[in-house]
Structures are given as C-alpha cells and as structure tokens.
Design a protein around this motif. Structure first.
Motif, PDB file in Angstrom:
ATOM      1  N   UNK A 101       0.830  -1.204   0.000  1.00  0.00           N
ATOM      2  CA  UNK A 101       0.000   0.000   0.000  1.00  0.00           C
ATOM      3  C   UNK A 101       0.869   1.261   0.000  1.00  0.00           C
ATOM      4  N   UNK A 102       1.930   1.274   0.791  1.00  0.00           N
ATOM      5  CA  UNK A 102       2.826   2.430   0.775  1.00  0.00           C
ATOM      6  C   UNK A 102       3.425   2.624  -0.613  1.00  0.00           C
ATOM      7  N   UNK A 103       3.867   1.531  -1.219  1.00  0.00           N
ATOM      8  CA  UNK A 103       4.463   1.619  -2.554  1.00  0.00           C
ATOM      9  C   UNK A 103       3.450   2.143  -3.567  1.00  0.00           C
ATOM     10  N   UNK A 104       2.222   1.660  -3.480  1.00  0.00           N
ATOM     11  CA  UNK A 104       1.197   2.103  -4.433  1.00  0.00           C
ATOM     12  C   UNK A 104       0.861   3.571  -4.230  1.00  0.00           C
ATOM     13  N   UNK A 105       0.785   4.008  -2.975  1.00  0.00           N
ATOM     14  CA  UNK A 105       0.487   5.418  -2.709  1.00  0.00           C
ATOM     15  C   UNK A 105       1.603   6.317  -3.230  1.00  0.00           C
ATOM     16  N   UNK A 106       2.847   5.891  -3.015  1.00  0.00           N
ATOM     17  CA  UNK A 106       3.975   6.664  -3.534  1.00  0.00           C
ATOM     18  C   UNK A 106       3.931   6.744  -5.051  1.00  0.00           C
ATOM     19  N   UNK A 107       3.612   5.623  -5.703  1.00  0.00           N
ATOM     20  CA  UNK A 107       3.538   5.607  -7.163  1.00  0.00           C
ATOM     21  C   UNK A 107       2.412   6.509  -7.661  1.00  0.00           C
ATOM     22  N   UNK A 108       1.258   6.471  -6.980  1.00  0.00           N
ATOM     23  CA  UNK A 108       0.145   7.333  -7.374  1.00  0.00           C
ATOM     24  C   UNK A 108       0.535   8.801  -7.242  1.00  0.00           C
TER      25      UNK A 108
END
Length: 311
Positions: free
Chosen positions: A85-92
């Motif tokens: 989730x952290x990785x996805x939020x950073x990517x977004x």
C-alpha cells in the motif's frame, strides 16, 4: 471502476493512472481441482496497473479522486516496512504530481538501510516517517492525526491498507466483474476492505471467501464495519478461513514455501508469499478436503504483484 474522464483545465485525476479494466480472467488446469470436479479461474487483478496492481488501484483511485476534488496536494498514509500500500500510494503521487508521506511502523527501522520496498517509495518521492509500534497502534486517534497535521501541514488521510468506505465501494467493481462467472471467489485479506467490496459487488448468488494473512481474529468485525460504513449494512455472502496465515503477517512455513514453488512449476506464475500464496494454499486445501461440490467454479483473485515484480 471505469477511468474518469478529465475536464479541460482540471487537475490530473485517477484517469491518469490508465488502468486495465476489467482485469483478465483465465481458466487454469490443475489436477487437484479437476479430481474434485472443481473448475479453477484466476482473476489477474495484478495486471490492472504496473505500479498500482489489483486491489491497490481499486482502493486508491476513489481516494485520490476525492483528494483531487478537494484540491488536496498531499496524501498521508500508514504501513509496515514491506507494505504494498505504501508503494502504491507513492507511485500514485508520482504519477499525479501529489506529495506523499508514509508513516512506517517500527521506529528502529530509521537506523537501518531501507529495504527494497521502502527504497521504491522514496524513489517515487514519498517522505518516510518512522514511528514506534505503540504509537502506530494509536494512528487512528484524533490527537495522533492532529499531531501529524501540526508537523506536516494539511494533507488528505488515506487509512492503512487504503481501506475505508470509498475503497470498499471501489472494490465492489471487482465483484461486479465476476458476477455470473464463478460460484465462489477467494481473496487474500489484510484489512478486510477488498473482501467487503468484493462480496457486495458479487451479490448473494456467489460466495466470497477471505483468507486472512495475519492472525488476530478481528477481520470479521472489521469487514462488517467497513460494509456498514460503505453500504449501511452487512451485505453479500462472505466468510473467512482463518487457518492459513502461518502465524502472522509476512510469516511463512516450509509447507507454504513448498506450495508456492510447486504452483510456479505447474502454472508458470510466481506468487508472493505474503498474500496470494496463502490464499491459493488455503483454497487448494479446501478443495482437497472436499469443501466444494463437483461442478463448482472457483475464482482466485491475484490481488498483488507476482513474486519479484517491481523490485
């Protein structure tokens, strides 16, 4: 959820993420299922988006839409050291030009080299803040959130795992994509948000089975709470299978590792041990135990990246 059409002059929104929807649904030949007369399908939600695979896109897109509509320029969220989730939020944030802050569980991690997952977060522009585990458990308390606002200024808060009413309604599209395609749908569960939306979207005709990846026995209450927040009541036909978490989050066992290796050899798909392998192992065990009648079609949702994908 379908891509949102952007208006002239409007700030970038989730349509910029260009998801592949509906995600592919493939039949899989597996003798362990065939012997029981059960048909196996794989719902490849890991192919929705290269940086925000599966339930991460379905959860984040409606939250990002709400943030952009409010004129918010910063997202703050929470997660463990290996949080997808952290990785996805950073990517977004990188894709949409938003600042991101990740509050990471484990103050001791601040003195260690970043693992590949957290390095990916920082490469995408996320500011990491490490907190002790006691404080992390209080992350939803108003005084903790106020303290974060005093420290970092205004932000839009996305809960741990992205699970809130917006996310649950986003995950309902996953269930709608599978309506009439399967009698049973299996999904790995961390916070309960994906299961809550999936079951609602499926409707009562099919059953959603959640496989918790951590112990604690709280996911039933949490899933019901999320459904009530999103839809006003518990809805859909769902249940939890709590035997396959291997003792806790990110914990494995020789049996699970052997299963994952065998699955890769059989089907050419390397599944991650934290989520998908636990769900597939549990589902295969249920089938071999005779939990499903002959003629049942079962869909297994690949909610996250395959093992080794994305660093």
């Amino acid at each position: 959820m379908h891509p949102i059409e952007s208006e002239p002059g409007r700030a970038p929104g989730p349509e910029t993420l260009r998801p592949l929807l509906p995600s592919p649904l493939h039949a899989l030949t597996d003798d362990r299922f065939a012997r029981r007369g059960v048909r196996l399908l794989l719902k490849r939600d890991d192919l929705v988006h290269p940086d925000l695979p599966g339930n991460k896109w379905r959860k984040l897109a409606p939250n990002v839409r709400a943030a952009v509509d409010r004129g918010c320029t910063t997202l703050l969220t929470f997660g463990g050291a290996y949080s997808n989730h952290l990785r996805a939020t950073a990517a977004a944030g990188r894709l949409l030009g938003l600042s991101t802050i990740g509050v990471v569980r484990g103050h001791e991690l601040a003195d260690r080299p970043l693992n590949p997952s957290l390095r990916r977060c920082t490469a995408d522009g996320m500011r990491l803040v490490f907190t002790d585990r006691s404080s992390y458990r209080r992350k939803a308390e108003p005084e903790v959130i106020e303290g974060l606002r005093e420290r970092f200024g205004d932000f839009c808060l996305v809960p741990e795992g992205g699970s809130n009413a917006l996310a649950v309604r986003g995950c309902a599209d996953l269930g709608r994509e599978l309506r009439g395609r399967a009698d049973v749908v299996a999904v790995a569960c961390g916070t309960g948000g994906t299961l809550a939306g999936l079951a609602a979207g499926l409707g009562p005709e099919a059953q959603a089975v959640g496989f918790p990846v951590l112990k604690g026995g709280f996911l039933g209450r949490e899933t019901e709470r999320l459904q009530t927040e999103a839809f006003g009541r518990r809805t859909g036909n769902w249940r939890l299978e709590d035997r396959f978490h291997c003792g806790g989050y990110a914990r494995t066992s020789p049996e699970l590792e052997a299963f994952a290796g065998d699955f890769t050899e059989r089907h050419g798909l390397a599944v991650d041990l934290v989520y998908v392998a636990k769900m597939l192992h549990g589902l295969t065990t249920l089938v071999t135990e005779g939990a499903f009648t002959p003629g049942t079609t079962v869909a297994a949702v690949v909610t996250g990246p395959v093992a080794g994908a994305g660093g």
